[in-house]
Write an enzyme that holds these catalytic residues in place. Structure first.
Site, PDB file in Angstrom:
ATOM      1  N   SER A   9       0.779  -1.030  -0.026  1.00 43.75           N
ATOM      2  CA  SER A   9       0.319  -0.014   0.018  1.00 43.75           C
ATOM      3  C   SER A   9       0.776   1.262  -0.116  1.00 43.75           C
ATOM      4  CB  SER A   9      -0.866   0.001   1.312  1.00 43.75           C
ATOM      5  OG  SER A   9      -1.391   1.227   1.398  1.00 43.75           O
ATOM      6  N   HIS A  55      -1.436  -1.400  -4.496  1.00 44.64           N
ATOM      7  CA  HIS A  55      -2.476  -0.934  -3.556  1.00 44.64           C
ATOM      8  C   HIS A  55      -2.738   0.802  -3.279  1.00 44.64           C
ATOM      9  CE1 HIS A  55      -6.061  -2.078  -1.138  1.00 44.64           C
ATOM     10  NE2 HIS A  55      -5.568  -1.211  -0.283  1.00 44.64           N
ATOM     11  N   ASP A  85      -4.913   3.533  -1.723  1.00 45.23           N
ATOM     12  CA  ASP A  85      -5.648   3.988  -0.574  1.00 45.23           C
ATOM     13  C   ASP A  85      -6.411   5.300  -0.804  1.00 45.23           C
ATOM     14  OD1 ASP A  85      -6.049   1.438   1.186  1.00 45.23           O
ATOM     15  OD2 ASP A  85      -3.979   1.821   1.504  1.00 45.23           O
ATOM     16  N   MET A 137      -9.097   8.056   0.372  1.00 50.81           N
ATOM     17  CA  MET A 137      -9.683   8.303   1.577  1.00 50.81           C
ATOM     18  C   MET A 137     -10.373   9.787   1.232  1.00 50.81           C
ATOM     19  SD  MET A 137      -7.410   6.517   4.652  1.00 50.81           S
ATOM     20  CE  MET A 137      -6.559   5.391   4.351  1.00 50.81           C
ATOM     21  N   HIS A 169      -8.329   0.954  -3.773  1.00 53.62           N
ATOM     22  CA  HIS A 169      -9.377   0.731  -2.612  1.00 53.62           C
ATOM     23  C   HIS A 169     -10.124   1.963  -2.230  1.00 53.62           C
ATOM     24  CE1 HIS A 169      -9.502  -0.517   1.765  1.00 53.62           C
ATOM     25  NE2 HIS A 169     -10.629  -0.347   1.380  1.00 53.62           N
ATOM     26  N   MET A 197     -12.114   4.281  -0.043  1.00 52.04           N
ATOM     27  CA  MET A 197     -12.507   4.459   1.279  1.00 52.04           C
ATOM     28  C   MET A 197     -13.644   5.702   1.364  1.00 52.04           C
ATOM     29  SD  MET A 197      -9.659   2.723   3.488  1.00 52.04           S
ATOM     30  CE  MET A 197      -8.383   2.856   2.087  1.00 52.04           C
ATOM     31  N   MET A 234     -11.207  -6.412   5.685  1.00 51.07           N
ATOM     32  CA  MET A 234     -10.446  -5.282   6.438  1.00 51.07           C
ATOM     33  C   MET A 234     -10.161  -5.841   7.732  1.00 51.07           C
ATOM     34  SD  MET A 234     -10.079  -2.837   4.361  1.00 51.07           S
ATOM     35  CE  MET A 234      -9.192  -1.958   5.682  1.00 51.07           C
ATOM     36  N   ASP A 284      -6.456  -6.798   4.088  1.00 46.44           N
ATOM     37  CA  ASP A 284      -6.024  -5.338   4.211  1.00 46.44           C
ATOM     38  C   ASP A 284      -5.770  -4.844   5.735  1.00 46.44           C
ATOM     39  OD1 ASP A 284      -4.987  -2.816   3.674  1.00 46.44           O
ATOM     40  OD2 ASP A 284      -6.837  -2.357   2.240  1.00 46.44           O
TER      41      ASP A 284
END
Ligand code: DX5
Ligand code: ZN
Length: 233
Positions: A12, A37, A39, A41, A70, A72, A141, A177
């Site tokens: 990540s 990966h 992330d 957010m 991913h 979020m 998760m 994850d």
């Protein structure tokens, strides 16, 4: 792409040097990463803000493997096209991000990406049953999403085992994850996971100037993950 259940390590970039994302992606791939990966957010679905589709587009030329995005964020649907256009191979949305996850997964595939479904630690797997045939990856998760470097939540191992049984022969990856290290990796691969996201455990001790620790860290996680499978066989 044919489905393979071989172990894949997905560092990540949340734990990378934020001033050098392109070089960091190249460094982790050169050191043995299988996927990258990313992330995303929004400071709303999770209590932290990272980056969006423009960053994904900027790093895409620096990634040769798989860009695993991913999300979020909530809402998801208004942003799917932007992440697909940015070159995401996999777009993962959270089951908890809104009332219409079925529509979201349909929209991700319609945009040309593979569809991932992420579950927070408190979410039971019952809700996944009617989504299986529209899902390419389920992300379990093993921390509450929002930050790197948190402690692995052991209660999720049983969830992985039950998901693996529910999936059967379907070509669906199980990705883990949060809190993955050489100590926790074997616990989830022996329960049926094949994709391991790791942030702090991959990037610790290294840098763009000295990326060899990334390789040692990736190998340590992979060896631990694979030896658990051999012992189980
Ligand atoms: C957490 C993120 C993870 C995180 C993992 O919200 O989704 O991908 O970067 O970090 P580590 O491996 O440090 O737990
Ligand atoms: Zn993640």
């Amino acid at each position: 792409m044919t489905h393979s259940r071989a172990i894949k390590i997905a560092p990540s970039i949340l734990s990378a040097d934020f001033a050098a994302f392109g070089a960091e992606c190249e460094a982790i791939e050169a050191q043995g990463a299988d996927w990258v990966h990313v992330d995303v957010m929004d400071g709303h679905f999770v209590p932290n803000i990272t980056f969006g589709p423009q960053l994904c587009k900027a790093i895409r030329p620096h990634i040769r493997t798989v860009m695993d995005v991913h999300l979020m964020i909530s809402p998801v649907d208004p942003y799917i096209a932007a992440f697909a256009d940015a070159g995401a191979d996999i777009i993962t949305a959270h089951l908890e991000a809104g009332p219409h996850i079925h529509r979201t997964l349909q929209a991700i595939r319609a945009a040309g990406a593979r569809a991932g479904l992420a579950l927070n630690p408190g979410t039971p797997i019952d809700a996944v049953e009617h989504l299986l045939d529209m899902t390419d990856l389920i992300c379990v998760m093993t921390v509450n999403p929002g930050f790197g470097g948190q402690k692995f939540i052991h209660s999720q191992i049983d969830k992985v085992r039950r998901l693996r049984a529910m999936i059967g022969d379907r070509p669906i990856h199980i990705e883990i994850d949060g809190g993955i290290t050489p100590e926790t990796a074997p616990l989830v691969t022996s329960a049926g996971a094949d994709v391991l996201v790791a942030g702090s455990a991959v990037f610790k001790g290294g840098s763009v100037a000295d990326p060899t620790p990334y390789g040692a860290n990736i190998r340590a996680i992979r060896q631990a993950a694979e030896s658990a499978l051999r012992n189980a066989a």
